[in-house]
Write an enzyme that holds these catalytic residues in place. Sequence first.
Site, short mmCIF file in Angstrom:
data_model
loop_
_atom_site.label_atom_id
_atom_site.label_comp_id
_atom_site.label_asym_id
_atom_site.label_seq_id
_atom_site.Cartn_x
_atom_site.Cartn_y
_atom_site.Cartn_z
N HIS A 263 -14.02 2.05 6.59
CA HIS A 263 -13.18 2.17 5.39
C HIS A 263 -13.22 0.84 4.64
O HIS A 263 -13.08 -0.22 5.25
CB HIS A 263 -11.75 2.51 5.79
N ARG B 219 -7.28 2.37 -4.81
CA ARG B 219 -8.38 2.34 -5.78
C ARG B 219 -8.37 3.59 -6.65
O ARG B 219 -8.67 3.54 -7.83
CB ARG B 219 -9.72 2.19 -5.06
#
Lengths: 254, 661
Positions: free
Chosen positions: B257, B273
């Site tokens: 990740h 994000r």
Amino acid sequence: MTDIIETSHRRLSFHILRYNPQDESSKPTMQTFHLEEAAGMTLFVALTEIREQQDASLNFDFVCRAGICGSCAMLVNGKPALACRTLTRDFGADITLTPLPVFKLISDLSVDTGRWMRDMSERLETWVHGSDVDPDVDRLEERMEPELAQQIYELERCIECGCCVAACGTAHMRQDFVGAVGLNKLARFRLDPRDEREDADYYELVGDESGVFGCMTLLGCEDMCPKELPLAGQIAFLRRKMAAQGMVKKVSKT
Amino acid sequence: MQIIQTDVLIIGGGLAGLRVGIGAKRRGHDVIVLSLVPPKRSHSAAAQGGMQASLANCLKGEGDNEDVHFADTVRGSDWGADQDVVRMFVNTAPKAVRELAAWGVPWNRVQRGERSVIINGERVALQEKDTSHGLIDARDFGGTKKWRTSYVADGTGHSMLYTMSDQAIAQSIPVHERTEAIALIHADGRCYGAIVRNLITGELIAYVAKATCVATGGFGRIYRVSTNAVINEGIGAAIALETGSAVLGNMEAVQFHPTGIFPAGILVTEGCRGDGGLLLDRELHRFMPDYEPDKKELASRDVVSRRMEQHIAAGHAARSRFGEHLWLDIRLLGRQHIDTKLREVKEICHYFLGIDPVEELIPVRPAQHYSMGGIRTDHTGHSPTLRGLFSAGEAACWDMHGFNRLGGNSVAETVVAGMLVGEYVADYCDSADSDITISSALIRETGARQAAALRQLAERSGGEHAYTLLKEMQQTMTDNVGIFRDQERLQTAVDQLQALLVRSRHLSLRNQARGANPELVAAYRVQKMLKLAVCVAYGALQRTESRGAHYRRDFPQRNDRDWLNRTLAVWPGEEATLPTLSYEDIAIMKMELPPGWRGYGDKDYIDHPDTPRRAAEIEQLVAQLDAKDRFSVQRALLPYEHLLPGRYRGRNQRLGESGND
């Protein structure tokens, strides 16, 4: 930019309650472990290191180690806290760790919150009671006001860690008290239009001293809640509603 | 030894396991769930950002449907996924969200009118329609063409798991907490349940079942730096492997990740994000557009993680005393947004980094996150080689993620797989196939073998300690089987892991505590974890191409010609130190979406000769059909509805889409 705060390398002393009820020869004692502090050290890091390097029999519970699963609550210098996100730098060089009271001890710092919480859930029926439990999943979902969804989530953030129960005067005196965790859950379902239960139904569940009328308003639950849930306010609100319900009940009986 | 009988034994009390249990119970079968921890503590609770389902309610979700979700998922998988399974998944995901909505999950809802969001670093005002008001909202996530990720602030997994767990309680499904399956009971290709250790008393109990379902999640803890919970050690997959009959698929496909906080490796959600957060380097330069001009921070996780490590290697990392990292900047989202939609992130930053992300940057670096590989099953979750054994969720490889999973597709998978596999387990238990005739000698012998192994561990002296081996394994996995792989490092890892595996057969304990003995647990688990680790490393060594999260510096191209296949690992025997690998082809001529460029990442790949053939065939089919609606085109290319359980074949209703009613 942000740099991790410098920590001096102190020598820490952990005083930990040791007791293994599965072992007939085991007697409750406090045991001290010494450890050199590291930068950004949490109790998760410290206890893991003690177990790996000093005493492989030490029992404690961690799962997510990120403050979201509620496994690792214990008393840190006498106060309930999530150990995984407790930083050693916030304490003096002597730290006392004992298991959460009220819950059944498994061993050392590990207690059985799971059984307690399941019993509470079964008793308070902590699920949506409605006709839509087997919904037509092909259709558009029922609408809900965005603000209401957020309000429900506010109360749903509880992680059943047990800190509120450990910090509760009533829970120490009454084994059957559902605790702030249970009352908050009912407040959550009461707010949820998908749950078709009414105050009369909730009254049957918590309208006595093992429920909302057992609370002595000492506020330990809210002070110690690691998720900062508005527990005292929710309990007060629920008590008002249940008291009103109790009046209705009394009137209708006479 | 006590013997407990049930129809369905579920190993693992997270979202997938509980949902399988609810499905099977609803069909009238007795279910017992085993869980290492109280089920609400399962790692499902740690999923923050959300669950993908093509509801198309919000403005930026308009035009979304199963077809778009399908293509995103297949591209994300780098064509490693089973396209039948992806089709089944994308059709069921909206039903899963809606079922959970009815059960009480407080999904964030669309608010009509002006909506202020951050897109590509700029604040933009959107106008949400009146007709969408109050329906389930979505946020943007990586590798998706639409805003498709349903969410509950950043506590999505928590809300889902609490709702699911309370549903299981409502259905009176017993969960045997703090129990661990340490061996499957099996003979002649048939699984009959498991030998289970009570983690409080140390007692061994045999659970005999018509169907056994492993839903124990991933195995991230074979790595040193992982976002995974400490219980994610893959024991469920390991005991399946140890049968010698069940097969593990694609173990080398391990996801990293992009935003583990540095250095603890604790996850902060992709929602950071998705909601507009940026990745910055030492100079506070936003570097992702330099590498990925189209998707930028929202390319798939494998691509973003690689670009980050590439940028660090090029000398652009920020530094702290713990080493090199990059920055995640969510300041531009503003306090209001962070306080309501990213509050877990805020707490994590506060407690573990001592910072306020409203004002300060978050130090991040990619960390092991997800296991695409797992117990190989067919589309019903059933092991083809060990009948009676099912698997669902991250523990399984049925295989909807191929070599890279999209963010938001994993909690979605847990519930969808739970719904589907729950029905298939029930079908199985309804049929004569599930009848069992089991000899009590088999139960006794399997139990006795486990008891003897545990006794041997407890009594042996002078051997090495489990934690020593555990640390060495985790270190070599993080050093040598990480984001960038090559022949030399992988060979080093395989050699070291084989040696560790041999050493793990001579462990001894420093304490003989009765009952809860964490050292004993660590010892028998590390023996099993090492087998998984060597499957990962050896599979990665043999796969001489790059696909999804599996990236070989020495073979940087995706190679469809030679490697469009799934790795299958079998454990040949107790004394073995390597799995036996074989490969299962993924047939292009049956694909709805033949291989191509993903839309992000490298454009360079080696084609399979079937790819242009299938593409031409599809073109011709579509032209001939002259179809009026997307459903008939889809059906002509990849008929899949017959694979779904009857109750989940319906079309999903959407705003503004007719023909679904």
